[in-house]
Design a protein around this motif. Sequence first.
Motif, PDB file in Angstrom:
ATOM      1  N   PRO B  41       0.787  -1.232   0.000  1.00 59.59           N
ATOM      2  CA  PRO B  41       0.000   0.000   0.000  1.00 59.59           C
ATOM      3  C   PRO B  41       0.826   1.292   0.000  1.00 59.59           C
ATOM      4  O   PRO B  41       0.249   2.371  -0.058  1.00 59.59           O
ATOM      5  N   ASP B  42       2.152   1.201   0.054  1.00 54.98           N
ATOM      6  CA  ASP B  42       2.971   2.421  -0.008  1.00 54.98           C
ATOM      7  C   ASP B  42       3.209   2.889  -1.432  1.00 54.98           C
ATOM      8  O   ASP B  42       3.977   3.827  -1.653  1.00 54.98           O
ATOM      9  N   ARG B  43       2.606   2.217  -2.398  1.00 59.11           N
ATOM     10  CA  ARG B  43       2.853   2.566  -3.794  1.00 59.11           C
ATOM     11  C   ARG B  43       1.681   2.180  -4.682  1.00 59.11           C
ATOM     12  O   ARG B  43       0.873   1.323  -4.320  1.00 59.11           O
ATOM     13  N   LEU B  44       1.594   2.882  -5.816  1.00 55.02           N
ATOM     14  CA  LEU B  44       0.613   2.518  -6.832  1.00 55.02           C
ATOM     15  C   LEU B  44       1.355   2.374  -8.153  1.00 55.02           C
ATOM     16  O   LEU B  44       2.091   3.277  -8.557  1.00 55.02           O
ATOM     17  N   VAL B  45       1.191   1.224  -8.804  1.00 51.88           N
ATOM     18  CA  VAL B  45       1.879   0.971 -10.072  1.00 51.88           C
ATOM     19  C   VAL B  45       0.874   0.418 -11.085  1.00 51.88           C
ATOM     20  O   VAL B  45       0.191  -0.577 -10.815  1.00 51.88           O
ATOM     21  N   VAL B  46       0.781   1.089 -12.238  1.00 54.00           N
ATOM     22  CA  VAL B  46      -0.111   0.639 -13.309  1.00 54.00           C
ATOM     23  C   VAL B  46       0.721   0.448 -14.568  1.00 54.00           C
ATOM     24  O   VAL B  46       1.621   1.240 -14.863  1.00 54.00           O
ATOM     25  N   LEU B  47       0.401  -0.598 -15.304  1.00 53.62           N
ATOM     26  CA  LEU B  47       1.134  -0.962 -16.510  1.00 53.62           C
ATOM     27  C   LEU B  47       0.134  -1.103 -17.656  1.00 53.62           C
ATOM     28  O   LEU B  47      -0.768  -1.935 -17.591  1.00 53.62           O
ATOM     29  N   MET B  48       0.265  -0.266 -18.685  1.00 48.10           N
ATOM     30  CA  MET B  48      -0.567  -0.422 -19.881  1.00 48.10           C
ATOM     31  C   MET B  48       0.315  -1.000 -20.983  1.00 48.10           C
ATOM     32  O   MET B  48       1.491  -0.653 -21.091  1.00 48.10           O
ATOM     33  N   THR B  49      -0.280  -1.861 -21.821  1.00 45.98           N
ATOM     34  CA  THR B  49       0.546  -2.624 -22.766  1.00 45.98           C
ATOM     35  C   THR B  49       0.031  -2.504 -24.196  1.00 45.98           C
ATOM     36  O   THR B  49      -1.172  -2.393 -24.432  1.00 45.98           O
ATOM     37  N   ALA B  50       0.961  -2.525 -25.150  1.00 46.95           N
ATOM     38  CA  ALA B  50       0.615  -2.529 -26.574  1.00 46.95           C
ATOM     39  C   ALA B  50       1.577  -3.447 -27.298  1.00 46.95           C
ATOM     40  O   ALA B  50       2.712  -3.621 -26.882  1.00 46.95           O
ATOM     41  N   LEU B 193      -8.588   5.517 -15.932  1.00 52.43           N
ATOM     42  CA  LEU B 193      -8.201   5.472 -14.525  1.00 52.43           C
ATOM     43  C   LEU B 193      -7.707   6.858 -14.111  1.00 52.43           C
ATOM     44  O   LEU B 193      -6.895   7.461 -14.811  1.00 52.43           O
ATOM     45  N   MET B 194      -8.253   7.358 -12.996  1.00 50.76           N
ATOM     46  CA  MET B 194      -7.806   8.653 -12.491  1.00 50.76           C
ATOM     47  C   MET B 194      -7.155   8.455 -11.123  1.00 50.76           C
ATOM     48  O   MET B 194      -7.704   7.774 -10.254  1.00 50.76           O
ATOM     49  N   TYR B 195      -5.974   9.058 -10.980  1.00 48.35           N
ATOM     50  CA  TYR B 195      -5.225   8.932  -9.730  1.00 48.35           C
ATOM     51  C   TYR B 195      -4.813  10.320  -9.255  1.00 48.35           C
ATOM     52  O   TYR B 195      -4.190  11.080 -10.003  1.00 48.35           O
ATOM     53  N   ARG B 196      -5.202  10.676  -8.024  1.00 43.00           N
ATOM     54  CA  ARG B 196      -4.841  11.990  -7.496  1.00 43.00           C
ATOM     55  C   ARG B 196      -3.537  11.866  -6.711  1.00 43.00           C
ATOM     56  O   ARG B 196      -3.379  10.962  -5.882  1.00 43.00           O
ATOM     57  N   LYS B 197      -2.617  12.789  -7.001  1.00 44.24           N
ATOM     58  CA  LYS B 197      -1.267  12.809  -6.406  1.00 44.24           C
ATOM     59  C   LYS B 197      -1.287  12.525  -4.906  1.00 44.24           C
ATOM     60  O   LYS B 197      -2.119  13.082  -4.180  1.00 44.24           O
ATOM     61  N   ALA B 199      -2.293  10.152  -3.135  1.00 46.81           N
ATOM     62  CA  ALA B 199      -3.377   9.363  -2.536  1.00 46.81           C
ATOM     63  C   ALA B 199      -2.941   7.905  -2.343  1.00 46.81           C
ATOM     64  O   ALA B 199      -3.366   7.246  -1.388  1.00 46.81           O
ATOM     65  N   LEU B 200      -2.126   7.401  -3.262  1.00 50.67           N
ATOM     66  CA  LEU B 200      -1.657   6.009  -3.259  1.00 50.67           C
ATOM     67  C   LEU B 200      -2.777   4.982  -3.410  1.00 50.67           C
ATOM     68  O   LEU B 200      -2.549   3.778  -3.280  1.00 50.67           O
ATOM     69  N   VAL B 201      -3.988   5.477  -3.645  1.00 51.57           N
ATOM     70  CA  VAL B 201      -5.075   4.595  -4.097  1.00 51.57           C
ATOM     71  C   VAL B 201      -5.751   5.265  -5.293  1.00 51.57           C
ATOM     72  O   VAL B 201      -5.713   6.487  -5.443  1.00 51.57           O
ATOM     73  N   ILE B 202      -6.369   4.425  -6.131  1.00 59.62           N
ATOM     74  CA  ILE B 202      -7.025   4.941  -7.339  1.00 59.62           C
ATOM     75  C   ILE B 202      -8.254   5.750  -6.964  1.00 59.62           C
ATOM     76  O   ILE B 202      -9.031   5.354  -6.097  1.00 59.62           O
TER      77      ILE B 202
END
Lengths: 241, 241
Positions: B41-50, B193-197, B199-202
């Motif tokens: 929970p100390d980080r948020l990581v999202v990966l989009m792929t093509a 997906l919207m992420y506010r600075k 917050a560490l949660v979506i």
Amino acid sequence: MTYCIGISLNDGLVLTSDSRTNAGIDHVSTYSKMNICKTNPDRLVVLMTAGNLATTQSVVEQVQRDMRDDSKTNLNNLNYMGDIADYVGDLLVNRIRRYTESSGFVPDASMILAGQIRGGRVRAFMIYPQGNHITTSEETPYLQIGESKYGKPVLDRFIDLETTLEDAAVCSLISMDSTMKSNASVGPPIEVLMYRKDALVIQSHYRFGPDHPYLLQIRQQWASQLYNAFRAMPPLPLVTS
Amino acid sequence: MTYCIGISLNDGLVLTSDSRTNAGIDHVSTYSKMNICKTNPDRLVVLMTAGNLATTQSVVEQVQRDMRDDSKTNLNNLNYMGDIADYVGDLLVNRIRRYTESSGFVPDASMILAGQIRGGRVRAFMIYPQGNHITTSEETPYLQIGESKYGKPVLDRFIDLETTLEDAAVCSLISMDSTMKSNASVGPPIEVLMYRKDALVIQSHYRFGPDHPYLLQIRQQWASQLYNAFRAMPPLPLVTS
């Protein structure tokens, strides 16, 4: 790079091209890509070019030279626009092959050929580096060469066979403006040529330099209208998954 | 193909992806390209792929598997988003190399990595098939992978660092709509997906199917506003060259 559009409508043709070329990063210059061929008065033939400048210049020069010798196949002694597309395609593929064989580098280029021969239909073709070609259809009455993707959505929205020459010309300028906004390798002067079916002479040929008031007006008005459209978009729904 | 956008703003992140994949012409299907990694929970990581689906699926699986073994480098034991970009880049290039060596076919893929580690800045990276990566800048606060050109002009017009998350989300949907209009290989569902600075949660995660009323509303309203804007364009000047 380059961006050229050829639109074939019920009323005739609208052809639009930019003028930025670069042969290596230091040889950025402007060069017209709208070649109005000096044919006999029973026909109108225009050739727009994209890709390797050495290739396209030599093909255009060959087309002009062939017209001075009627023992050769040329723009004046072919009876169908489709045959002219074959002829130009052959010149193109031969020129590319010649330099590929001698250097290993493939100086690719593609072209839009458009025009009309008296008694025939108005036609537009996109000629591939391989020498073959496609034409427009009822569903897709336009062809593009060069940096074609940025400006495609606006053409898809507004161009159909019934579009007037004037509307198609404005739409092609918006498409060009969107492309210039997102890609530094496409630039003015922008040329627009309008041809009305069966006239066999050009109706109008515009050449808009970077500071031409009409080009600026199109750019500013389209930008502000889009901004207003964007501001008027409905907000995201509150329900989230 | 695919179209994904990663926007990194002063307020946080907006990530948007389509869901069309095809592995061969008969294997057209939908597949989410928005991978929200199950990190600490100390980080948020999202990966989009093509790109190649076999490649991207295997990289995403490896990322998940590595997190179960803390003796390995993984998303939880790296302290900087830049190091995470290096780690994912290494996985990507190794996977591509493996199949290239065994088959001769190069199953290229690229990715957008975005997120934040507590105490660090919000970051977004585009990872190339070669494993290296670029990030956003003040002038260009967005990254794109896949069919990126059709939807670029609208991003260039409206996105800067000060844009709100909500406006950026709407803009990314317009960009997606323009792309779907001109390219059959990009299609819904569209995820945003919207992420506010910090917050560490979506903040929100939307998934709009093809008939979602909001997606239809955006499409119709943008189309009609553009049509009005087009109709309001000034006519071509009468003076011709």
